[in-house]
Design a protein around this motif. Structure first.
Motif, PDB file in Angstrom:
ATOM      1  N   GLY A 147     118.782  54.580  25.145  1.00 31.82           N
ATOM      2  CA  GLY A 147     120.023  55.031  25.735  1.00 31.82           C
ATOM      3  C   GLY A 147     120.346  54.404  27.071  1.00 31.82           C
ATOM      4  N   ARG A 148     119.628  53.358  27.481  1.00 33.14           N
ATOM      5  CA  ARG A 148     119.862  52.691  28.758  1.00 33.14           C
ATOM      6  C   ARG A 148     120.821  51.519  28.541  1.00 33.14           C
ATOM      7  NH1 ARG A 148     116.283  53.460  32.778  1.00 33.14           N
ATOM      8  NH2 ARG A 148     117.986  52.490  33.977  1.00 33.14           N
ATOM      9  N   VAL A 149     122.088  51.834  28.337  1.00 26.03           N
ATOM     10  CA  VAL A 149     123.084  50.808  28.049  1.00 26.03           C
ATOM     11  C   VAL A 149     123.264  49.879  29.236  1.00 26.03           C
ATOM     12  CG1 VAL A 149     125.482  50.397  27.394  1.00 26.03           C
ATOM     13  CG2 VAL A 149     124.254  52.372  26.453  1.00 26.03           C
ATOM     14  N   ASP A 150     123.209  50.428  30.468  1.00 21.20           N
ATOM     15  CA  ASP A 150     123.391  49.600  31.657  1.00 21.20           C
ATOM     16  C   ASP A 150     122.300  48.547  31.786  1.00 21.20           C
ATOM     17  OD1 ASP A 150     121.570  51.658  31.979  1.00 21.20           O
ATOM     18  OD2 ASP A 150     121.822  51.745  34.159  1.00 21.20           O
ATOM     19  N   VAL A 151     121.061  48.930  31.473  1.00 19.62           N
ATOM     20  CA  VAL A 151     119.937  47.978  31.524  1.00 19.62           C
ATOM     21  C   VAL A 151     120.130  46.889  30.472  1.00 19.62           C
ATOM     22  CG1 VAL A 151     117.453  47.711  31.223  1.00 19.62           C
ATOM     23  CG2 VAL A 151     118.357  49.704  32.448  1.00 19.62           C
ATOM     24  N   ALA A 152     120.533  47.276  29.261  1.00 15.88           N
ATOM     25  CA  ALA A 152     120.730  46.303  28.191  1.00 15.88           C
ATOM     26  C   ALA A 152     121.830  45.312  28.553  1.00 15.88           C
ATOM     27  CB  ALA A 152     121.062  47.021  26.889  1.00 15.88           C
ATOM     28  N   ILE A 153     122.907  45.800  29.146  1.00 10.46           N
ATOM     29  CA  ILE A 153     124.003  44.907  29.538  1.00 10.46           C
ATOM     30  C   ILE A 153     123.537  43.950  30.635  1.00 10.46           C
ATOM     31  CG2 ILE A 153     126.267  44.835  30.659  1.00 10.46           C
ATOM     32  CD1 ILE A 153     126.958  47.412  29.181  1.00 10.46           C
ATOM     33  N   GLY A 154     122.748  44.465  31.581  1.00  8.05           N
ATOM     34  CA  GLY A 154     122.229  43.602  32.648  1.00  8.05           C
ATOM     35  C   GLY A 154     121.359  42.484  32.108  1.00  8.05           C
ATOM     36  N   ILE A 155     120.494  42.800  31.146  1.00 11.43           N
ATOM     37  CA  ILE A 155     119.637  41.767  30.550  1.00 11.43           C
ATOM     38  C   ILE A 155     120.477  40.758  29.780  1.00 11.43           C
ATOM     39  CG2 ILE A 155     117.822  41.368  28.847  1.00 11.43           C
ATOM     40  CD1 ILE A 155     116.673  44.110  29.632  1.00 11.43           C
ATOM     41  N   ALA A 156     121.458  41.255  29.018  1.00 14.08           N
ATOM     42  CA  ALA A 156     122.327  40.356  28.247  1.00 14.08           C
ATOM     43  C   ALA A 156     123.085  39.406  29.175  1.00 14.08           C
ATOM     44  CB  ALA A 156     123.296  41.165  27.398  1.00 14.08           C
ATOM     45  N   TRP A 157     123.543  39.914  30.301  1.00 11.86           N
ATOM     46  CA  TRP A 157     124.260  39.059  31.249  1.00 11.86           C
ATOM     47  C   TRP A 157     123.348  37.980  31.812  1.00 11.86           C
ATOM     48  CZ3 TRP A 157     128.334  36.857  32.902  1.00 11.86           C
ATOM     49  CH2 TRP A 157     128.403  36.321  34.179  1.00 11.86           C
ATOM     50  N   ARG A 158     122.117  38.338  32.150  1.00 10.20           N
ATOM     51  CA  ARG A 158     121.180  37.343  32.682  1.00 10.20           C
ATOM     52  C   ARG A 158     120.883  36.264  31.648  1.00 10.20           C
ATOM     53  NH1 ARG A 158     116.151  40.230  35.522  1.00 10.20           N
ATOM     54  NH2 ARG A 158     115.606  38.041  35.817  1.00 10.20           N
ATOM     55  N   LEU A 159     120.712  36.656  30.392  1.00 12.71           N
ATOM     56  CA  LEU A 159     120.453  35.672  29.341  1.00 12.71           C
ATOM     57  C   LEU A 159     121.643  34.735  29.141  1.00 12.71           C
ATOM     58  CD1 LEU A 159     118.689  37.936  26.685  1.00 12.71           C
ATOM     59  CD2 LEU A 159     117.605  36.207  28.128  1.00 12.71           C
ATOM     60  N   PHE A 160     122.839  35.274  29.297  1.00 15.00           N
ATOM     61  CA  PHE A 160     124.048  34.482  29.077  1.00 15.00           C
ATOM     62  C   PHE A 160     124.356  33.583  30.275  1.00 15.00           C
ATOM     63  CE2 PHE A 160     128.663  34.025  29.651  1.00 15.00           C
ATOM     64  CZ  PHE A 160     128.978  33.333  28.488  1.00 15.00           C
ATOM     65  N   ALA A 161     124.183  34.092  31.491  1.00 17.36           N
ATOM     66  CA  ALA A 161     124.674  33.396  32.682  1.00 17.36           C
ATOM     67  C   ALA A 161     123.589  32.633  33.448  1.00 17.36           C
ATOM     68  CB  ALA A 161     125.341  34.403  33.625  1.00 17.36           C
ATOM     69  N   GLU A 162     122.295  32.752  33.047  1.00 19.85           N
ATOM     70  CA  GLU A 162     121.252  32.052  33.799  1.00 19.85           C
ATOM     71  C   GLU A 162     121.404  30.548  33.596  1.00 19.85           C
ATOM     72  OE1 GLU A 162     117.517  33.416  32.145  1.00 19.85           O
ATOM     73  OE2 GLU A 162     117.682  32.070  30.418  1.00 19.85           O
ATOM     74  N   PRO A 163     121.007  29.735  34.578  1.00 21.62           N
ATOM     75  CA  PRO A 163     120.592  30.109  35.931  1.00 21.62           C
ATOM     76  C   PRO A 163     121.732  29.997  36.943  1.00 21.62           C
ATOM     77  CG  PRO A 163     120.023  27.841  35.554  1.00 21.62           C
ATOM     78  CD  PRO A 163     120.742  28.301  34.306  1.00 21.62           C
ATOM     79  N   ALA A 164     122.925  29.585  36.486  1.00 19.75           N
ATOM     80  CA  ALA A 164     124.013  29.291  37.421  1.00 19.75           C
ATOM     81  C   ALA A 164     124.594  30.549  38.045  1.00 19.75           C
ATOM     82  CB  ALA A 164     125.110  28.495  36.709  1.00 19.75           C
ATOM     83  N   ALA A 165     124.914  31.556  37.228  1.00 23.77           N
ATOM     84  CA  ALA A 165     125.603  32.738  37.729  1.00 23.77           C
ATOM     85  C   ALA A 165     124.717  33.973  37.769  1.00 23.77           C
ATOM     86  CB  ALA A 165     126.831  33.022  36.866  1.00 23.77           C
ATOM     87  N   ALA A 166     123.473  33.884  37.326  1.00 26.13           N
ATOM     88  CA  ALA A 166     122.568  35.035  37.324  1.00 26.13           C
ATOM     89  C   ALA A 166     121.134  34.534  37.432  1.00 26.13           C
ATOM     90  CB  ALA A 166     122.748  35.852  36.040  1.00 26.13           C
ATOM     91  N   PRO A 167     120.228  35.362  37.977  1.00 23.05           N
ATOM     92  CA  PRO A 167     118.818  34.957  38.048  1.00 23.05           C
ATOM     93  C   PRO A 167     118.238  34.730  36.660  1.00 23.05           C
ATOM     94  CG  PRO A 167     119.245  36.916  39.399  1.00 23.05           C
ATOM     95  CD  PRO A 167     120.463  36.690  38.567  1.00 23.05           C
ATOM     96  N   THR A 168     117.318  33.789  36.557  1.00 25.25           N
ATOM     97  CA  THR A 168     116.686  33.482  35.277  1.00 25.25           C
ATOM     98  C   THR A 168     115.907  34.686  34.767  1.00 25.25           C
ATOM     99  OG1 THR A 168     116.486  31.157  35.890  1.00 25.25           O
ATOM    100  CG2 THR A 168     115.071  31.948  34.111  1.00 25.25           C
ATOM    101  N   TYR A 169     116.103  35.028  33.499  1.00 28.16           N
ATOM    102  CA  TYR A 169     115.365  36.141  32.900  1.00 28.16           C
ATOM    103  C   TYR A 169     113.902  35.741  32.725  1.00 28.16           C
ATOM    104  CZ  TYR A 169     113.431  39.416  29.594  1.00 28.16           C
ATOM    105  OH  TYR A 169     112.617  40.344  28.991  1.00 28.16           O
ATOM    106  N   THR A 170     113.002  36.668  33.041  1.00 31.28           N
ATOM    107  CA  THR A 170     111.569  36.463  32.824  1.00 31.28           C
ATOM    108  C   THR A 170     110.992  37.722  32.194  1.00 31.28           C
ATOM    109  OG1 THR A 170     111.166  37.155  35.112  1.00 31.28           O
ATOM    110  CG2 THR A 170     111.243  34.784  34.680  1.00 31.28           C
TER     111      THR A 170
END
Length: 536
Positions: A147-170
């Motif tokens: 039920g943590r939709v905000d966390v899921a959206i944050g991870i999805a954004w990092r995967l989509f926008a890394e590394p230019a617009a978001a920190p690289t997902y690790t």
């Protein structure tokens, strides 16, 4: 096999009697076994499997043997199993039952907990040759289920926008460890492991490669041999990198717990700081040094008497350059998401290195390499805050000597300066020279292998050590011992996968039982079995 040999020798003796009029008696089993000691049985460059058995060393013959038993061996064996190789055709020789045991120990010693993030990308999955779904997708899906939709959206954004617009997902440490254990159970890792310490690697008169394994049990040393058509060597890091002055101190004072290495257990340092404070000197500019500084910041919050001195030989005036690019420098660290530029993993830099002849690769590796750490915002805030508040400071100079004085350490620096410390933590990484490993050193000496220009094992573009070819047998290598070959980040999850893919692609030509190329529908079926956790 032994009884067939005896029958053959008796028949030869009978023919000599008939043809020459005399009979040469067959040596007794005791005389044959006592002809050579166990150690002498594997001393020659080419040994006989029958001689090993006669010396009391049991011999197991398989198609493929993986030496090391860590993540390098696991990635290779996992790909083989997904490609159709039966479990009975593979043996894994190592001292640990779990393939991630050494990696987990290094994480814990370097102050990484299960909730910390690794320096790796989402699709570098030791448990999954396809890299999909990656760790980011799995973590996002887990957050949605909770039920943590905000966390899921944050991870999805990092995967989509890394590394230019978001920190690289690790990925998280625990996510990787759980996934490796799950895949190890799926492919039958426990049934393939032969626990023991590798003593020697030899060619055999039967056209195979042989590894001699030592077992220790209740003070009794026992030996066994595993012979295979293909050997895969992934021993990992041979030894810790200890500076000469620290080594001299340890020779004089033994296991003094005030001088420790970042990859050694050293929880006593933080417990002592928490109780009574003190000055800690940290040496090194890599990822371990940054994680130790983060742990020291946590201890400073508990006890304001904790002071940290970050000691380096010289000040960083600028980061490494390549073309028009330059690494960012902050807080005496060069910042970079991974241990090599990302284009070394699968972009233009990887292609450029592969095109270069082996003798000219050093120039590129020197420019792209060096000690770096990930530029994570939280850690950068800690360093900036520590410098501003004064509990963290930088010092520069060569350490000439380390000595004891009234319960603390004295570090004699260049220029006649003296630095007092309650503890010294050496974050100087590993000694990567393969000759520090006695097995590899013996291999080099026995067969006259010529190391590459970086002092590592010479491998071709398929990570084969060509000098060890023996009839139809092949030796492949992976990991840090192959630096200087066609791939720069060999000591990374993706590097281990690249080496495994290259080796298995070459092994296909040998026609081993069950091994098939993963392509098209076969790959899809294998992935579907992986997704459902069904044995290959």
């Amino acid at each position: 096999m032994r009884f067939a040999g005896e029958k053959r020798e008796r028949m030869l003796g009978l023919w000599r009697t008939l043809l020459l009029g005399r009979y040469a008696p067959l040596p007794s089993a005791g005389a044959r076994a006592g002809a050579v000691s166990r150690e002498e049985a594997w001393r020659p460059p080419v040994v006989s499997e029958d001689a090993l058995r006669a010396a009391g060393i049991p011999v197991e013959v398989v198609d493929i043997a993986a030496l090391g038993g860590g993540l390098g061996s696991f990635v290779f064996v996992d790909l083989l199993r997904c490609s159709g190789v039966p479990r009975e055709s593979v043996a894994v020789v190592g001292s640990e039952r779990s393939p991630a045991a050494t990696f987990e120990r290094n994480c814990r010693n370097s102050q990484m907990t299960g909730d910390d993030r690794l320096r790796s990308s989402s699709d570098a999955c030791p448990d999954n040759p396809w890299g999909f779904p990656g760790y980011g997708v799995r973590e996002a899906a887990r957050a949605l289920r909770r039920g943590r939709v905000d966390v899921a959206i944050g991870i999805a954004w990092r995967l989509f926008a890394e590394p230019a617009a978001a920190p690289t997902y690790t990925p998280l440490v625990d996510d990787l460890l759980r996934s490796v254990d799950r895949e190890a159970a799926r492919v039958g890792w426990a049934q393939m492991v032969r626990e023991g310490r590798v003593v020697a690697i030899r060619k055999t008169a039967q056209g195979r490669l042989c590894v001699v394994v030592e077992h220790g049990d209740a003070g009794e040393t026992r030996y066994a041999a595993v012979c295979a058509q293909v050997l895969h060597l992934a021993f990992g890091h041979p030894a810790l990198q200890i500076t000469p002055e620290a080594a001299r101190y340890r020779e004089r004072h033994g296991g003094d717990e005030r001088l420790v290495h970042g990859y050694e257990p050293h929880e006593q340092v933080y417990l002592g700081l928490r109780e009574r404070g003190g000055v800690v000197v940290v040496r090194g500019r890599g990822i371990v040094a940054s994680r130790v500084l983060q742990r020291l910041a946590e201890e400073h919050e508990r006890n304001p008497g904790v002071v940290c001195v970050h000691l380096n030989r010289s000040r960083l005036t600028g980061g490494h350059r390549w073309g028009l690019t330059r690494r960012r420098v902050e807080g005496e660290f060069e910042l970079q998401p991974f241990n090599w530029p990302k284009a070394c993993f699968g972009g233009t830099l990887r292609d450029e290195l592969e095109r270069e002849p082996p003798g000219r690769r050093d120039r590129l590796l020197d420019a792209w390499g060096g000690s770096t750490t990930a530029g994570r915002r939280g850690w950068r805030r800690i360093v900036a805050c520590g410098l501003r508040q004064g509990w963290l400071r930088h010092e520069f100079g060569d350490v000439r000597a380390i000595s004891q004085h009234e319960g603390h350490l004295d570090l004699a620096l260049s220029g006649g300066r003296l630095l007092e410390a309650s503890w010294l933590i050496e974050c100087t990484g590993f000694d990567e020279g393969p000759l520090r490993d006695p097995v590899v050193a013996g291999l080099v000496e026995t067969y006259g292998l010529r190391l590459n220009r970086r002092g590592r094992l010479p491998v071709n573009d398929h990570f084969e050590v060509e000098a060890m070819r023996h009839e139809g047998a092949r030796l492949y290598a992976a990991g840090t011992s192959t630096l200087g070959g066609p791939f720069a980040p060999v000591d990374s999850f993706l590097g281990l996968q690249f080496a495994a893919l290259s080796a298995v692609d070459d092994i296909l030509a040998l026609g081993l039982p069950g091994l098939r190329r993963l392509g098209g529908l076969r790959s899809l079926r294998a992935w579907w079995r992986w997704a459902r956790k069904v044995e290959p």
